[in-house]
Design a protein around this motif. Structure first.
Motif, PDB file in Angstrom:
ATOM      1  N   PHE A   2      -1.142  -4.209  -0.869  1.00  0.00           N
ATOM      2  CA  PHE A   2      -1.093  -2.814  -0.395  1.00  0.00           C
ATOM      3  C   PHE A   2      -2.410  -2.098  -0.671  1.00  0.00           C
ATOM      4  O   PHE A   2      -2.988  -1.456   0.207  1.00  0.00           O
ATOM      5  CB  PHE A   2       0.059  -2.093  -1.089  1.00  0.00           C
ATOM      6  N   LEU A   3      -2.920  -2.223  -1.889  1.00  0.00           N
ATOM      7  CA  LEU A   3      -4.131  -1.492  -2.264  1.00  0.00           C
ATOM      8  C   LEU A   3      -5.316  -1.907  -1.400  1.00  0.00           C
ATOM      9  O   LEU A   3      -6.167  -1.083  -1.051  1.00  0.00           O
ATOM     10  CB  LEU A   3      -4.453  -1.722  -3.744  1.00  0.00           C
ATOM     11  N   ALA A   4      -5.357  -3.170  -1.008  1.00  0.00           N
ATOM     12  CA  ALA A   4      -6.475  -3.675  -0.206  1.00  0.00           C
ATOM     13  C   ALA A   4      -6.397  -3.224   1.252  1.00  0.00           C
ATOM     14  O   ALA A   4      -7.387  -3.309   1.983  1.00  0.00           O
ATOM     15  CB  ALA A   4      -6.504  -5.200  -0.266  1.00  0.00           C
ATOM     16  N   ALA A   5      -5.237  -2.735   1.663  1.00  0.00           N
ATOM     17  CA  ALA A   5      -5.042  -2.398   3.087  1.00  0.00           C
ATOM     18  C   ALA A   5      -5.009  -0.897   3.332  1.00  0.00           C
ATOM     19  O   ALA A   5      -4.512  -0.434   4.358  1.00  0.00           O
ATOM     20  CB  ALA A   5      -3.738  -3.029   3.578  1.00  0.00           C
ATOM     21  N   ALA A   6      -5.568  -0.121   2.406  1.00  0.00           N
ATOM     22  CA  ALA A   6      -5.465   1.348   2.485  1.00  0.00           C
ATOM     23  C   ALA A   6      -5.980   1.919   3.794  1.00  0.00           C
ATOM     24  O   ALA A   6      -5.499   2.947   4.273  1.00  0.00           O
ATOM     25  CB  ALA A   6      -6.230   1.962   1.309  1.00  0.00           C
ATOM     26  N   HIS A   7      -6.958   1.251   4.395  1.00  0.00           N
ATOM     27  CA  HIS A   7      -7.570   1.785   5.620  1.00  0.00           C
ATOM     28  C   HIS A   7      -6.822   1.359   6.883  1.00  0.00           C
ATOM     29  O   HIS A   7      -7.196   1.741   7.988  1.00  0.00           O
ATOM     30  CB  HIS A   7      -9.038   1.363   5.698  1.00  0.00           C
ATOM     31  N   HIS A   8      -5.767   0.571   6.727  1.00  0.00           N
ATOM     32  CA  HIS A   8      -5.020   0.088   7.900  1.00  0.00           C
ATOM     33  C   HIS A   8      -3.627   0.698   7.996  1.00  0.00           C
ATOM     34  O   HIS A   8      -2.815   0.259   8.808  1.00  0.00           O
ATOM     35  CB  HIS A   8      -4.908  -1.439   7.847  1.00  0.00           C
ATOM     36  N   LEU A   9      -3.352   1.704   7.193  1.00  0.00           N
ATOM     37  CA  LEU A   9      -2.027   2.317   7.194  1.00  0.00           C
ATOM     38  C   LEU A   9      -1.911   3.321   8.335  1.00  0.00           C
ATOM     39  O   LEU A   9      -2.886   3.976   8.702  1.00  0.00           O
ATOM     40  CB  LEU A   9      -1.782   3.020   5.856  1.00  0.00           C
ATOM     41  N   ASP A  10      -0.696   3.454   8.895  1.00  0.00           N
ATOM     42  CA  ASP A  10      -0.530   4.405  10.002  1.00  0.00           C
ATOM     43  C   ASP A  10       0.097   5.727   9.553  1.00  0.00           C
ATOM     44  O   ASP A  10       0.287   6.631  10.350  1.00  0.00           O
ATOM     45  CB  ASP A  10       0.289   3.787  11.148  1.00  0.00           C
ATOM     46  N   ARG A  11       0.438   5.841   8.258  1.00  0.00           N
ATOM     47  CA  ARG A  11       0.864   7.122   7.688  1.00  0.00           C
ATOM     48  C   ARG A  11       0.202   7.279   6.324  1.00  0.00           C
ATOM     49  O   ARG A  11      -0.258   6.317   5.733  1.00  0.00           O
ATOM     50  CB  ARG A  11       2.385   7.168   7.486  1.00  0.00           C
ATOM     51  N   TRP A  12       0.217   8.500   5.839  1.00  0.00           N
ATOM     52  CA  TRP A  12      -0.288   8.751   4.487  1.00  0.00           C
ATOM     53  C   TRP A  12       0.761   8.266   3.497  1.00  0.00           C
ATOM     54  O   TRP A  12       1.929   8.634   3.599  1.00  0.00           O
ATOM     55  CB  TRP A  12      -0.540  10.248   4.285  1.00  0.00           C
ATOM     56  N   VAL A  13       0.353   7.447   2.542  1.00  0.00           N
ATOM     57  CA  VAL A  13       1.275   6.909   1.549  1.00  0.00           C
ATOM     58  C   VAL A  13       0.918   7.479   0.179  1.00  0.00           C
ATOM     59  O   VAL A  13      -0.210   7.335  -0.299  1.00  0.00           O
ATOM     60  CB  VAL A  13       1.225   5.362   1.500  1.00  0.00           C
ATOM     61  N   GLU A  52      -7.921   6.992  -0.876  1.00  0.00           N
ATOM     62  CA  GLU A  52      -8.568   5.778  -0.393  1.00  0.00           C
ATOM     63  C   GLU A  52      -7.895   5.384   0.902  1.00  0.00           C
ATOM     64  O   GLU A  52      -6.702   5.064   0.912  1.00  0.00           O
ATOM     65  CB  GLU A  52      -8.429   4.662  -1.430  1.00  0.00           C
ATOM     66  N   GLY A  53      -8.638   5.458   1.998  1.00  0.00           N
ATOM     67  CA  GLY A  53      -8.007   5.242   3.292  1.00  0.00           C
ATOM     68  C   GLY A  53      -6.892   6.257   3.475  1.00  0.00           C
ATOM     69  O   GLY A  53      -7.111   7.456   3.374  1.00  0.00           O
ATOM     70  N   ARG A  54      -5.674   5.756   3.677  1.00  0.00           N
ATOM     71  CA  ARG A  54      -4.536   6.667   3.844  1.00  0.00           C
ATOM     72  C   ARG A  54      -3.546   6.563   2.693  1.00  0.00           C
ATOM     73  O   ARG A  54      -2.354   6.815   2.880  1.00  0.00           O
ATOM     74  CB  ARG A  54      -3.829   6.372   5.172  1.00  0.00           C
ATOM     75  N   ARG A  55      -4.030   6.218   1.531  1.00  0.00           N
ATOM     76  CA  ARG A  55      -3.123   6.173   0.387  1.00  0.00           C
ATOM     77  C   ARG A  55      -3.702   6.973  -0.770  1.00  0.00           C
ATOM     78  O   ARG A  55      -4.922   7.081  -0.931  1.00  0.00           O
ATOM     79  CB  ARG A  55      -2.843   4.739  -0.053  1.00  0.00           C
ATOM     80  N   LEU A  56      -2.788   7.523  -1.573  1.00  0.00           N
ATOM     81  CA  LEU A  56      -3.199   8.235  -2.775  1.00  0.00           C
ATOM     82  C   LEU A  56      -2.246   7.853  -3.898  1.00  0.00           C
ATOM     83  O   LEU A  56      -1.047   8.124  -3.826  1.00  0.00           O
ATOM     84  CB  LEU A  56      -3.176   9.751  -2.560  1.00  0.00           C
ATOM     85  N   GLY A  57      -2.775   7.210  -4.928  1.00  0.00           N
ATOM     86  CA  GLY A  57      -1.989   6.866  -6.110  1.00  0.00           C
ATOM     87  C   GLY A  57      -2.133   7.961  -7.148  1.00  0.00           C
ATOM     88  O   GLY A  57      -3.249   8.382  -7.457  1.00  0.00           O
ATOM     89  N   ILE A  58      -0.999   8.441  -7.683  1.00  0.00           N
ATOM     90  CA  ILE A  58      -1.053   9.576  -8.617  1.00  0.00           C
ATOM     91  C   ILE A  58      -0.446   9.249  -9.979  1.00  0.00           C
ATOM     92  O   ILE A  58      -0.065  10.146 -10.721  1.00  0.00           O
ATOM     93  CB  ILE A  58      -0.408  10.849  -8.008  1.00  0.00           C
ATOM     94  N   ASP A  59      -0.377   7.959 -10.326  1.00  0.00           N
ATOM     95  CA  ASP A  59       0.060   7.586 -11.672  1.00  0.00           C
ATOM     96  C   ASP A  59      -1.151   7.634 -12.599  1.00  0.00           C
ATOM     97  O   ASP A  59      -2.006   6.744 -12.558  1.00  0.00           O
ATOM     98  CB  ASP A  59       0.673   6.178 -11.660  1.00  0.00           C
TER      99      ASP A  59
END
Length: 244
Positions: free
Chosen positions: A187-198, A211-218
């Motif tokens: 998942f982390l490696a594919a941040a730029h290929h997501l079709d929604r914000w995760v 990063e791309g379309r993901r944001l980790g908040i832990d």
């Protein structure tokens, strides 16, 4: 039974997503106070989405569960998602996981919060079965029921809220529950290929960075003392911390 996956209309909604709590009750209360103050500037529906991992590692898992079972702050809806640590705790309670592997990932601290010292019990009882029995009868049935009831994902047209992440290239409704709770590198490696914000937790970061379309908040509250929330209004996000 598979856990629920919620679809929500988030138009005209202010969303506050909160990262992994891990028994940090004081930090959760402090962050909720920040959220309440921050939310005063907004009208409309307000939702807090908890991203899972309420137990283990930190000192007050029991109080965190009791807090999340109680009504949310006034004026808010609250949705609590499952994390892999809730599943590990249930797997132990249900007999699918033995005690030692759970203790090794933070279960020891969870049991302390319920007044249970596993090492002391091991000295008192001749068999591990008796130890398990004492532990399982000490954890309130209402807490176990709460952990069983937690959904595994919330999604809207633009956003996905999930504990660990999603597997790239697979439709949301076909995602494997184990991935939603545990996935990391794929998942982390594919941040730029997501079709929604995760928006997710599970993987500790020092500073949440898009990063791309993901944001980790832990932000590793149990070791850093910082519990982090992401406020989303429309397409704009802002981070809040329990410590600032």
């Amino acid at each position: 039974m598979p856990r629920e996956r919620l679809v929500m209309d988030m138009r005209d909604t202010v969303v506050y997503a909160i990262g992994d709590v891990h028994g940090c009750h004081d930090e959760l209360r402090a962050l909720e106070q920040k959220i309440l103050l921050d939310a005063l500037q907004f009208r409309g529906r307000k939702i807090i989405i908890m991203l899972g991992d309420y137990v283990d590692r930190g000192p007050q898992s029991r109080r965190v569960i009791e807090h999340l079972m109680a009504p949310p702050p006034k004026g808010f809806l609250r949705v609590c998602l499952a994390g892999n640590h809730e599943v590990a705790m249930l797997n132990y309670i249900d007999g699918y996981l033995s005690l030692e592997p759970w203790l090794a990932v933070g279960g020891r601290e969870t049991l302390y919060s319920y007044g249970i010292d596993a090492a002391h019990l091991a000295n008192l009882y001749a068999s591990s079965e008796e130890v398990d029995e004492r532990i399982r009868e000490t954890i309130p049935a209402s807490h176990v029921g709460f952990l069983r009831s937690l959904p595994v994902m919330v999604c809207s047209e633009q956003f996905v809220f999930v504990h660990a992440g999603i597997r790239p290239g697979i439709a949301l409704e076909e995602q494997d529950e184990a991935d939603l709770l545990n996935i990391r590198s794929d998942f982390l490696a594919a941040a730029h290929h997501l079709d929604r914000w995760v928006v997710h937790g599970h993987t500790i970061v020092d500073v949440p960075t898009l990063e791309g379309r993901r944001l980790g908040i832990d932000t590793g509250a149990f070791q850093s003392g910082r519990l982090t929330a992401l406020r989303i209004v429309g397409k704009y996000g802002r981070l809040l911390s329990s410590r600032e």
